[in-house]
Design a protein around this motif. Structure first.
Motif, PDB file in Angstrom:
ATOM      1  N   SER A 194      20.725  19.588 -22.992  1.00 52.47           N
ATOM      2  CA  SER A 194      19.385  19.986 -22.567  1.00 52.47           C
ATOM      3  C   SER A 194      19.362  20.407 -21.099  1.00 52.47           C
ATOM      4  O   SER A 194      18.314  20.734 -20.561  1.00 52.47           O
ATOM      5  CB  SER A 194      18.395  18.837 -22.775  1.00 52.47           C
ATOM      6  N   ASN A 195      20.528  20.382 -20.453  1.00 60.14           N
ATOM      7  CA  ASN A 195      20.620  20.761 -19.055  1.00 60.14           C
ATOM      8  C   ASN A 195      21.999  21.348 -18.782  1.00 60.14           C
ATOM      9  O   ASN A 195      22.858  21.395 -19.654  1.00 60.14           O
ATOM     10  CB  ASN A 195      20.367  19.562 -18.146  1.00 60.14           C
ATOM     11  N   ILE A 196      22.176  21.773 -17.551  1.00 62.81           N
ATOM     12  CA  ILE A 196      23.482  22.226 -17.093  1.00 62.81           C
ATOM     13  C   ILE A 196      23.565  21.940 -15.601  1.00 62.81           C
ATOM     14  O   ILE A 196      22.581  22.078 -14.869  1.00 62.81           O
ATOM     15  CB  ILE A 196      23.717  23.730 -17.389  1.00 62.81           C
ATOM     16  N   PHE A 197      24.737  21.483 -15.169  1.00 55.54           N
ATOM     17  CA  PHE A 197      25.019  21.306 -13.747  1.00 55.54           C
ATOM     18  C   PHE A 197      25.941  22.430 -13.308  1.00 55.54           C
ATOM     19  O   PHE A 197      26.910  22.761 -14.005  1.00 55.54           O
ATOM     20  CB  PHE A 197      25.694  19.963 -13.480  1.00 55.54           C
ATOM     21  N   VAL A 198      25.632  23.018 -12.155  1.00 59.70           N
ATOM     22  CA  VAL A 198      26.455  24.088 -11.592  1.00 59.70           C
ATOM     23  C   VAL A 198      26.696  23.809 -10.116  1.00 59.70           C
ATOM     24  O   VAL A 198      25.912  23.108  -9.463  1.00 59.70           O
ATOM     25  CB  VAL A 198      25.804  25.482 -11.757  1.00 59.70           C
ATOM     26  N   LEU A 199      27.787  24.358  -9.620  1.00 56.32           N
ATOM     27  CA  LEU A 199      28.059  24.371  -8.185  1.00 56.32           C
ATOM     28  C   LEU A 199      27.861  25.798  -7.713  1.00 56.32           C
ATOM     29  O   LEU A 199      28.423  26.734  -8.296  1.00 56.32           O
ATOM     30  CB  LEU A 199      29.486  23.930  -7.884  1.00 56.32           C
ATOM     31  N   ILE A 200      27.048  25.956  -6.678  1.00 55.05           N
ATOM     32  CA  ILE A 200      26.843  27.275  -6.093  1.00 55.05           C
ATOM     33  C   ILE A 200      27.369  27.231  -4.666  1.00 55.05           C
ATOM     34  O   ILE A 200      26.917  26.426  -3.847  1.00 55.05           O
ATOM     35  CB  ILE A 200      25.362  27.704  -6.125  1.00 55.05           C
ATOM     36  N   THR A 201      28.357  28.077  -4.423  1.00 58.90           N
ATOM     37  CA  THR A 201      28.963  28.179  -3.098  1.00 58.90           C
ATOM     38  C   THR A 201      28.457  29.449  -2.429  1.00 58.90           C
ATOM     39  O   THR A 201      28.475  30.516  -3.039  1.00 58.90           O
ATOM     40  CB  THR A 201      30.500  28.240  -3.207  1.00 58.90           C
ATOM     41  N   ARG A 202      27.992  29.297  -1.202  1.00 61.77           N
ATOM     42  CA  ARG A 202      27.575  30.449  -0.398  1.00 61.77           C
ATOM     43  C   ARG A 202      28.576  30.616   0.735  1.00 61.77           C
ATOM     44  O   ARG A 202      28.790  29.694   1.520  1.00 61.77           O
ATOM     45  CB  ARG A 202      26.179  30.247   0.185  1.00 61.77           C
ATOM     46  N   VAL A 203      29.219  31.767   0.800  1.00 63.55           N
ATOM     47  CA  VAL A 203      30.134  32.079   1.896  1.00 63.55           C
ATOM     48  C   VAL A 203      29.422  33.065   2.809  1.00 63.55           C
ATOM     49  O   VAL A 203      29.026  34.152   2.379  1.00 63.55           O
ATOM     50  CB  VAL A 203      31.462  32.668   1.382  1.00 63.55           C
ATOM     51  N   ASN A 204      29.242  32.659   4.058  1.00 61.07           N
ATOM     52  CA  ASN A 204      28.521  33.462   5.040  1.00 61.07           C
ATOM     53  C   ASN A 204      29.404  34.587   5.582  1.00 61.07           C
ATOM     54  O   ASN A 204      30.633  34.539   5.431  1.00 61.07           O
ATOM     55  CB  ASN A 204      28.055  32.567   6.188  1.00 61.07           C
ATOM     56  N   PRO A 205      28.809  35.572   6.259  1.00 62.55           N
ATOM     57  CA  PRO A 205      29.613  36.657   6.838  1.00 62.55           C
ATOM     58  C   PRO A 205      30.676  36.154   7.823  1.00 62.55           C
ATOM     59  O   PRO A 205      31.723  36.775   7.959  1.00 62.55           O
ATOM     60  CB  PRO A 205      28.588  37.539   7.545  1.00 62.55           C
ATOM     61  N   ASP A 206      30.423  35.012   8.474  1.00 60.13           N
ATOM     62  CA  ASP A 206      31.413  34.471   9.416  1.00 60.13           C
ATOM     63  C   ASP A 206      32.457  33.591   8.722  1.00 60.13           C
ATOM     64  O   ASP A 206      33.231  32.909   9.367  1.00 60.13           O
ATOM     65  CB  ASP A 206      30.720  33.696  10.539  1.00 60.13           C
ATOM     66  N   LYS A 207      32.450  33.598   7.385  1.00 61.47           N
ATOM     67  CA  LYS A 207      33.413  32.900   6.522  1.00 61.47           C
ATOM     68  C   LYS A 207      33.197  31.386   6.431  1.00 61.47           C
ATOM     69  O   LYS A 207      33.976  30.697   5.795  1.00 61.47           O
ATOM     70  CB  LYS A 207      34.875  33.191   6.923  1.00 61.47           C
ATOM     71  N   THR A 208      32.142  30.853   7.075  1.00 60.76           N
ATOM     72  CA  THR A 208      31.792  29.457   6.828  1.00 60.76           C
ATOM     73  C   THR A 208      31.142  29.389   5.453  1.00 60.76           C
ATOM     74  O   THR A 208      30.646  30.399   4.940  1.00 60.76           O
ATOM     75  CB  THR A 208      30.822  28.913   7.896  1.00 60.76           C
ATOM     76  N   SER A 209      31.152  28.205   4.840  1.00 63.33           N
ATOM     77  CA  SER A 209      30.598  28.113   3.490  1.00 63.33           C
ATOM     78  C   SER A 209      29.856  26.809   3.279  1.00 63.33           C
ATOM     79  O   SER A 209      30.006  25.851   4.048  1.00 63.33           O
ATOM     80  CB  SER A 209      31.705  28.260   2.443  1.00 63.33           C
ATOM     81  N   GLU A 210      29.059  26.800   2.218  1.00 60.56           N
ATOM     82  CA  GLU A 210      28.291  25.620   1.831  1.00 60.56           C
ATOM     83  C   GLU A 210      28.280  25.563   0.310  1.00 60.56           C
ATOM     84  O   GLU A 210      28.051  26.569  -0.349  1.00 60.56           O
ATOM     85  CB  GLU A 210      26.865  25.745   2.367  1.00 60.56           C
ATOM     86  N   VAL A 211      28.541  24.361  -0.234  1.00 59.56           N
ATOM     87  CA  VAL A 211      28.527  24.157  -1.674  1.00 59.56           C
ATOM     88  C   VAL A 211      27.397  23.189  -2.012  1.00 59.56           C
ATOM     89  O   VAL A 211      27.262  22.145  -1.377  1.00 59.56           O
ATOM     90  CB  VAL A 211      29.860  23.566  -2.177  1.00 59.56           C
ATOM     91  N   THR A 212      26.587  23.546  -3.010  1.00 62.00           N
ATOM     92  CA  THR A 212      25.485  22.683  -3.445  1.00 62.00           C
ATOM     93  C   THR A 212      25.536  22.564  -4.961  1.00 62.00           C
ATOM     94  O   THR A 212      25.796  23.538  -5.663  1.00 62.00           O
ATOM     95  CB  THR A 212      24.130  23.269  -3.005  1.00 62.00           C
ATOM     96  N   ARG A 213      25.289  21.353  -5.449  1.00 63.62           N
ATOM     97  CA  ARG A 213      25.250  21.099  -6.890  1.00 63.62           C
ATOM     98  C   ARG A 213      23.793  21.154  -7.346  1.00 63.62           C
ATOM     99  O   ARG A 213      22.913  20.551  -6.730  1.00 63.62           O
ATOM    100  CB  ARG A 213      25.839  19.720  -7.195  1.00 63.62           C
ATOM    101  N   TYR A 214      23.553  21.880  -8.432  1.00 63.96           N
ATOM    102  CA  TYR A 214      22.218  22.039  -8.976  1.00 63.96           C
ATOM    103  C   TYR A 214      22.209  21.637 -10.442  1.00 63.96           C
ATOM    104  O   TYR A 214      23.179  21.845 -11.159  1.00 63.96           O
ATOM    105  CB  TYR A 214      21.745  23.502  -8.877  1.00 63.96           C
ATOM    106  N   GLU A 215      21.068  21.098 -10.867  1.00 60.03           N
ATOM    107  CA  GLU A 215      20.841  20.826 -12.284  1.00 60.03           C
ATOM    108  C   GLU A 215      19.727  21.733 -12.772  1.00 60.03           C
ATOM    109  O   GLU A 215      18.675  21.813 -12.156  1.00 60.03           O
ATOM    110  CB  GLU A 215      20.438  19.375 -12.518  1.00 60.03           C
ATOM    111  N   LEU A 216      19.963  22.412 -13.883  1.00 56.64           N
ATOM    112  CA  LEU A 216      18.942  23.241 -14.501  1.00 56.64           C
ATOM    113  C   LEU A 216      18.550  22.594 -15.814  1.00 56.64           C
ATOM    114  O   LEU A 216      19.404  22.305 -16.648  1.00 56.64           O
ATOM    115  CB  LEU A 216      19.475  24.646 -14.791  1.00 56.64           C
ATOM    116  N   LYS A 217      17.260  22.339 -15.983  1.00 59.49           N
ATOM    117  CA  LYS A 217      16.738  21.822 -17.250  1.00 59.49           C
ATOM    118  C   LYS A 217      16.595  22.995 -18.210  1.00 59.49           C
ATOM    119  O   LYS A 217      15.954  23.988 -17.880  1.00 59.49           O
ATOM    120  CB  LYS A 217      15.383  21.147 -17.050  1.00 59.49           C
TER     121      LYS A 217
END
Length: 161
Positions: free
Chosen positions: A75-98
């Motif tokens: 009934s849901n899904i967990f995903v990791l979304i990684t954002r890589v910025n133009p300066d090559k730094t990055s951020e990873v966030t875990r999301y749950e979608l119902k």
């Protein structure tokens, strides 16, 4: 007769061009999805989307596009979304979608045996700078492969005031 065919063809082409122009969303920076091979989403199958941001001063809404079949078993899904910025730094966030309610009814828009979702993961978000941002989306469930996932994508749109 040839003149009638030419006029009909011209009208048809004009109608097609006007209809496709009316369907484009001028606020969308990107609205793209990719198919999941054999509907089996593995851990190593990360989807990549490059987003060019021309104005870092305005806010954007970021959504994940997802399509699953009616045979998806959760009934849901967990995903990791990684954002890589133009300066090559990055951020990873875990999301749950119902994806379904407690009664098991799909919350997405159905078409045949497919259910589509456009789930926000950032609202009124301001990017740090102009440039190309790369987003990676990967599944973060226990099953590998995760079966019955049809498409994965991203939508980034300018927030209108």
């Amino acid at each position: 007769m040839k003149q009638v065919i030419n006029i009909f063809f011209s009208i048809a082409v004009t109608a097609f061009l006007l209809s496709t122009a009316a369907c484009t969303d001028k606020n969308a920076v990107i609205d793209k999805s990719s198919g999941v091979e054999n509907h089996n989403w593995t851990y190593i199958n990360r989807f990549r989307f490059d987003v060019k941001i021309d104005d870092e001063k305005i806010p954007y809404n970021l959504d994940m596009n997802l399509r699953v079949t009616g045979d998806y078993k959760y009934s849901n899904i967990f995903v990791l979304i990684t954002r890589v910025n133009p300066d090559k730094t990055s951020e990873v966030t875990r999301y749950e979608l119902k994806l379904a309610n407690k009664e098991g009814e799909w919350l997405g828009k159905g078409s045949g045996n497919l259910y589509s979702y456009q789930a926000p993961f950032r609202s009124n978000y301001k990017f740090l700078a102009k440039g190309v941002y790369t987003f990676y989306i990967e599944q973060n469930m226990r099953d590998n492969p995760l079966r019955e996932v049809s498409d994965v994508g991203i939508r980034v749109e300018k927030v209108t005031q």
